[in-house]
Design an enzyme around this catalytic site. Structure first.
Site, PDB file in Angstrom:
ATOM      1  N   CYS A  77     -10.652  35.166  36.270  1.00  0.00           N
ATOM      2  CA  CYS A  77     -11.160  34.727  34.966  1.00  0.00           C
ATOM      3  C   CYS A  77     -11.577  33.255  34.978  1.00  0.00           C
ATOM      4  O   CYS A  77     -12.604  32.892  34.401  1.00  0.00           O
ATOM      5  CB  CYS A  77     -10.095  34.925  33.882  1.00  0.00           C
ATOM      6  SG  CYS A  77      -9.780  36.651  33.438  1.00  0.00           S
ATOM      7  N   CYS A 175      17.345  11.224  19.919  1.00  0.00           N
ATOM      8  CA  CYS A 175      16.513  10.848  21.065  1.00  0.00           C
ATOM      9  C   CYS A 175      16.050   9.396  20.939  1.00  0.00           C
ATOM     10  O   CYS A 175      16.037   8.638  21.911  1.00  0.00           O
ATOM     11  CB  CYS A 175      15.287  11.747  21.151  1.00  0.00           C
ATOM     12  SG  CYS A 175      15.607  13.524  21.103  1.00  0.00           S
ATOM     13  N   CYS A 178      18.113   6.238  22.310  1.00  0.00           N
ATOM     14  CA  CYS A 178      17.983   5.826  23.713  1.00  0.00           C
ATOM     15  C   CYS A 178      16.561   5.380  24.036  1.00  0.00           C
ATOM     16  O   CYS A 178      16.343   4.302  24.576  1.00  0.00           O
ATOM     17  CB  CYS A 178      18.372   6.977  24.642  1.00  0.00           C
ATOM     18  SG  CYS A 178      20.149   7.248  24.811  1.00  0.00           S
ATOM     19  N   HIS A 179      15.578   6.242  23.691  1.00  0.00           N
ATOM     20  CA  HIS A 179      14.241   6.079  24.257  1.00  0.00           C
ATOM     21  C   HIS A 179      13.319   5.161  23.471  1.00  0.00           C
ATOM     22  O   HIS A 179      12.308   4.709  24.012  1.00  0.00           O
ATOM     23  CB  HIS A 179      13.605   7.460  24.449  1.00  0.00           C
ATOM     24  CG  HIS A 179      14.389   8.332  25.370  1.00  0.00           C
ATOM     25  ND1 HIS A 179      14.590   8.021  26.698  1.00  0.00           N
ATOM     26  CD2 HIS A 179      15.067   9.504  25.156  1.00  0.00           C
ATOM     27  CE1 HIS A 179      15.328   8.961  27.266  1.00  0.00           C
ATOM     28  NE2 HIS A 179      15.636   9.857  26.352  1.00  0.00           N
ATOM     29  N   ARG A 216      14.795  19.416  30.675  1.00  0.00           N
ATOM     30  CA  ARG A 216      15.259  18.046  30.457  1.00  0.00           C
ATOM     31  C   ARG A 216      15.760  17.845  29.031  1.00  0.00           C
ATOM     32  O   ARG A 216      16.782  17.199  28.812  1.00  0.00           O
ATOM     33  CB  ARG A 216      14.110  17.062  30.736  1.00  0.00           C
ATOM     34  CG  ARG A 216      14.567  15.600  30.721  1.00  0.00           C
ATOM     35  CD  ARG A 216      15.402  15.302  31.953  1.00  0.00           C
ATOM     36  NE  ARG A 216      16.033  13.994  31.892  1.00  0.00           N
ATOM     37  CZ  ARG A 216      17.286  13.780  31.492  1.00  0.00           C
ATOM     38  NH1 ARG A 216      18.039  14.799  31.073  1.00  0.00           N
ATOM     39  NH2 ARG A 216      17.806  12.579  31.502  1.00  0.00           N
ATOM     40  N   CYS A 220      19.588  16.783  27.764  1.00  0.00           N
ATOM     41  CA  CYS A 220      19.919  15.679  26.852  1.00  0.00           C
ATOM     42  C   CYS A 220      20.776  16.176  25.686  1.00  0.00           C
ATOM     43  O   CYS A 220      21.716  15.499  25.263  1.00  0.00           O
ATOM     44  CB  CYS A 220      18.647  15.030  26.320  1.00  0.00           C
ATOM     45  SG  CYS A 220      17.822  13.945  27.502  1.00  0.00           S
TER      46      CYS A 220
END
Length: 259
Positions: A77, A175, A178-179, A216, A220
């Protein structure tokens, strides 16, 4: 290891409430590559040393292999993936009109298998699904992420952002703690990154294999002592969509290598 990282995270955030900074400005967003040491960077940069490339090679073989009751291959395809798949992974998760919701690249692969190959779905985190996903995503290496641009995705991006900001688990962490608030610091000896999903599926040295962003995210959640969503859950798809939209403009790196 997850237990001690969780305890270290709680200690770090309890000790430094004044450091909370909010969302990262778009022009300050950085790939996890920039947080790695020279040895890990060198492993990612050299395709002959990058262990994720073994999955890409397997994915290339699967791309050309006929499967299912329709006895069709992906290539029947889509033709040459180097052209037909270039830029595709950079815009996933994407809105599926038939389902009226966003779907991930893994889910698109399985929908194609069911609808066009008449083949069974590949299990989440199976080698074949990771290999096909890595092969397709590898065709977009160097392409800027554009996920989340579709106006129909707006409410789902907002849902993902809410989940990213929401505290959860026994450690009562989000989240963003931390990030967004504490990147460039260290947690149990490891660098805290911005959590930009530029290289999935990626090879994680801790796992000694390739893994998806859903793996992942679930890790967490377990780390903060929260109940992890099932693979493919709408919440995980929304989180992935928000993270990809948050990384908009950063180049794809699949297959990335991380500690």
């Amino acid at each position: 290891m997850i237990f001690w990282r969780a305890i270290a995270a709680a200690t770090l955030l309890a000790a430094a409430p004044a450091l909370l900074a909010g969302e990262i400005p778009p022009d300050a967003r950085r790939s996890g590559y920039s947080f790695m040491g020279p040895d890990t960077r060198a492993m990612q940069d050299d395709d002959t040393s990058n262990p994720g490339m073994l999955f890409v090679l397997d994915g290339g073989a699967l791309w050309a292999k006929k499967a299912g009751g329709a006895d069709k291959a992906c290539a029947d395809c889509h033709g040459d993936a180097t052209t037909s798949m270039k830029g595709v992974a950079a815009r996933y998760p994407a809105f599926d009109k038939a389902l009226a919701r966003p779907i991930t690249l893994d889910q698109r692969i399985n929908l194609c298998r069911a609808n066009h190959q008449q083949a069974p779905a590949l299990p989440y985190e199976s080698r074949d699904l990771l290999a096909l996903s890595a092969f397709v995503a590898h065709q977009s290496r160097g392409v800027a992420i554009t996920a989340g641009d579709d106006p129909e995705l707006k409410p789902f991006v907002a849902q993902g952002r809410d989940l990213f900001m929401q505290r959860e688990g026994q450690l009562n962490l989000a989240c963003t703690n931390c990030h967004d608030d504490n990147f460039d610091k260290r947690l149990a000896g490891s660098s805290i990154t911005q959590g930009q999903p530029t290289g999935y599926p990626l090879y994680r040295l801790e796992w000694q294999t390739l893994g998806s962003i859903e793996r992942r995210l679930r890790s967490c959640m377990t780390g903060v002592r929260a109940q992890a969503y099932d693979y493919g859950a709408p919440e995980l798809v929304a989180l992935e969509l928000y993270l990809m939209s948050r990384a908009r403009g950063l180049p794809m790196e699949t297959p990335a290598v991380r500690p």
